[in-house]
Every structure is written in structure tokens, then in C-alpha cells.
Enzyme design. Structure first.
Site, PDB file in Angstrom:
ATOM      1  N   ASP A  52       0.924  -1.377  -0.206  1.00 18.90           N
ATOM      2  CA  ASP A  52      -0.045  -0.035   0.058  1.00 18.90           C
ATOM      3  C   ASP A  52       0.940   1.195  -0.085  1.00 18.90           C
ATOM      4  O   ASP A  52       2.101   1.113   0.129  1.00 18.90           O
ATOM      5  CB  ASP A  52      -0.804   0.102   1.197  1.00 18.90           C
ATOM      6  CG  ASP A  52      -1.937  -1.007   1.224  1.00 18.90           C
ATOM      7  OD1 ASP A  52      -2.279  -1.459   0.102  1.00 18.90           O
ATOM      8  OD2 ASP A  52      -2.382  -1.487   2.129  1.00 18.90           O
ATOM      9  N   TYR A 111       6.553  -9.953   6.781  1.00 15.28           N
ATOM     10  CA  TYR A 111       6.717  -8.600   7.028  1.00 15.28           C
ATOM     11  C   TYR A 111       7.020  -8.471   8.382  1.00 15.28           C
ATOM     12  O   TYR A 111       6.749  -9.173   9.275  1.00 15.28           O
ATOM     13  CB  TYR A 111       4.980  -8.099   6.654  1.00 15.28           C
ATOM     14  CG  TYR A 111       4.569  -7.839   5.299  1.00 15.28           C
ATOM     15  CD1 TYR A 111       4.644  -6.716   4.948  1.00 15.28           C
ATOM     16  CD2 TYR A 111       4.030  -9.053   4.830  1.00 15.28           C
ATOM     17  CE1 TYR A 111       4.196  -6.304   3.685  1.00 15.28           C
ATOM     18  CE2 TYR A 111       3.323  -8.713   3.383  1.00 15.28           C
ATOM     19  CZ  TYR A 111       3.468  -7.773   3.078  1.00 15.28           C
ATOM     20  OH  TYR A 111       3.104  -7.311   1.472  1.00 15.28           O
TER      21      TYR A 111
END
Length: 245
Positions: A52, A111
């Protein structure tokens, strides 16, 4: 036509995300411009993770098909030259089989979310971490995080505009680790929903601040309702670390 696998590092702050969009520059767009400068025509660059806006990558993976065969090191160096002054670095390039897909061949994505848990203002990490001055109970956060590990319906922790067909995901890892004032939230799964990691992080911060218990977090998950989620953490601290194949 050879297919190339690229490993890419980038600062996500200047971009609307990985994917090309109408509302601003993208990492994908910058890479495709660099590839075109080398080979003279448009080539689609496909990424493993559609990060994003504002989200960073330490080792994003992408693939592209280029009609002319380049030595991998020459392609890497050429792309880096044409990417300047973008905060994007191509760490490596290699020729891979034609059936390799950066996104669909991936078996796990890793992540890390970085929090600076200190009262002092940020100086060297602006835009790279989420600064939280209130002391977090990271032991409570880690214990609560284990309630999210496994296969669940993560409707509570996905963006309302998420286009995934199913909210079911299997979370393989969600650990909270403190090193002095630095807090790392490490997670891995085959794939994630839109805003899932940042939504989980924000809710875990509520646990760390004492607003929620582990049972509250589990109840939010069970609610399967977006409004049951805690705050969504800002993109600054989120990094795509690695993709496994």
C-alpha cells in the site's frame, strides 16, 4: 523471451503503493519506465506483493519478460542507473523459468512492523517507524498475538475495500519482540488481506497500552466485523521483508 526475477528495495513514502494508480506515482510505474529505457518498449513488471501507499520493502520480488537477453548483472545495473533519483534499488536480477510468477508462485510472505517506543522525537527514522511515546507491554502484546495465529476469518482486520474473494487466511507467525526502545512485530503467511497487517498491529498496540486484553482481541476477531477492529497503524513502520518460493 527470457523471464527475469528482480529483488527490489524501496522507500514507499513517495508512492501511492506498488501498483500503478491514477492518483500518484507508483513503484511499479517507476520500474516499468526504467525497463522501457533499457529495452525500448513497454514491459509489464509484476510484483509479489502489492504494498500500500507508504509501505516499504527490503526485498520485494518481481518478474518481467524482456525480448533481448541481458546478463543479469548488466540488467540490474542498467535498471539502477535509470531509476535514479527514485528511492528504489534493484538488488539482484536473474533468469528464471518461464512458469515463474512473482505473485502466484510465492508460498510465503514475511513482513515486519517497526515501532519506536520512546518519548523523544524522531530524528533519523522519520517516515520509517511508528513512534509511540507511551510504554507498551510487549509481553502482553505477544501473548495476545498468538490468538490470531492459525486459520481464521479475518474480516475484522481487512479494509472494507478489500477485493479478496474470501476473508479466510492462515497466519503462520505473529511475534512481538522488544529491543530497548525498538519494537518489532513480525508476521508471515502465504498471503494477506488488504490492510490486514496494519489492522492487526493497531489492535495489538491497544493491548500494549492496556486498553484491550487478549480476550478483547480474540472477541474482535470472532466478531467478523470491520468496526470491531482497533486503530489501523500508519504505513510508515511496515516493511515487506522477504518472499519465499
Amino acid at each position: 523471451m527470457p523471464r527475469y526475477k528482480l529483488i527490489i528495495e524501496y522507500d514507499g513514502a513517495p508512492y501511492c503503493g506498488w501498483q500503478i494508480q491514477d492518483n500518484g506515482p507508483s513503484v511499479q510505474g517507476a520500474l516499468e519506465t526504467a525497463v522501457k529505457a533499457i529495452c525500448g518498449k513497454f514491459v509489464r513488471v509484476n510484483g509479489a506483493g502489492r504494498t500500500d501507499a507508504g509501505v516499504h520493502a527490503l526485498a520485494q520480488v518481481a518478474h518481467c519478460d524482456i525480448a533481448k537477453e541481458f546478463a543479469p548483472g548488466r540488467l540490474r545495473d542498467g535498471l539502477n542507473a535509470h531509476l535514479r533519483p527514485h528511492p528504489i534499488g534493484v538488488l539482484s536480477a536473474e533468469i528464471v523459468p518461464d512458469d515463474f510468477e512473482a505473485r502466484f508462485s510465492a508460498i510465503k510472505r514475511h513482513y515486519v512492523y517497526r515501532i519506536s517506543n520512546r518519548r523523544a522525537n524522531l530524528a533519523l527514522q522519520i517516515g520509517k517507524v511508528w513512534r509511540l511515546p507511551r510504554r507498551l507491554d510487549t509481553d502482553a502484546m505477544h501473548a495476545a498475538a498468538q490468538r490470531l495465529v492459525g486459520k481464521h476469518d479475518f474480516t475484522t482486520f481487512r479494509d472494507t475495500e478489500c477485493q479478496a474473494k474470501s476473508p479466510d487466511k492462515t497466519l503462520d507467525q505473529l511475534d512481538v519482540i522488544r529491543d530497548g526502545d525498538n519494537v518489532s512485530i513480525i508476521t508471515s503467511a502465504r498471503s494477506f488481506l488488504h490492510s490486514q497487517v496494519r489492522s492487526m498491529v493497531g489492535s495489538l498496540v491497544w493491548v500494549g497500552e492496556g486498553r484491550w486484553s487478549a480476550d478483547d482481541l480474540a472477541a474482535a476477531l470472532a466478531a467478523r466485523r470491520r468496526t470491531a477492529c482497533g486503530p489501523v497503524a500508519p504505513p510508515d513502520g511496515l516493511y515487506l521483508v522477504k518472499v519465499d518460493y
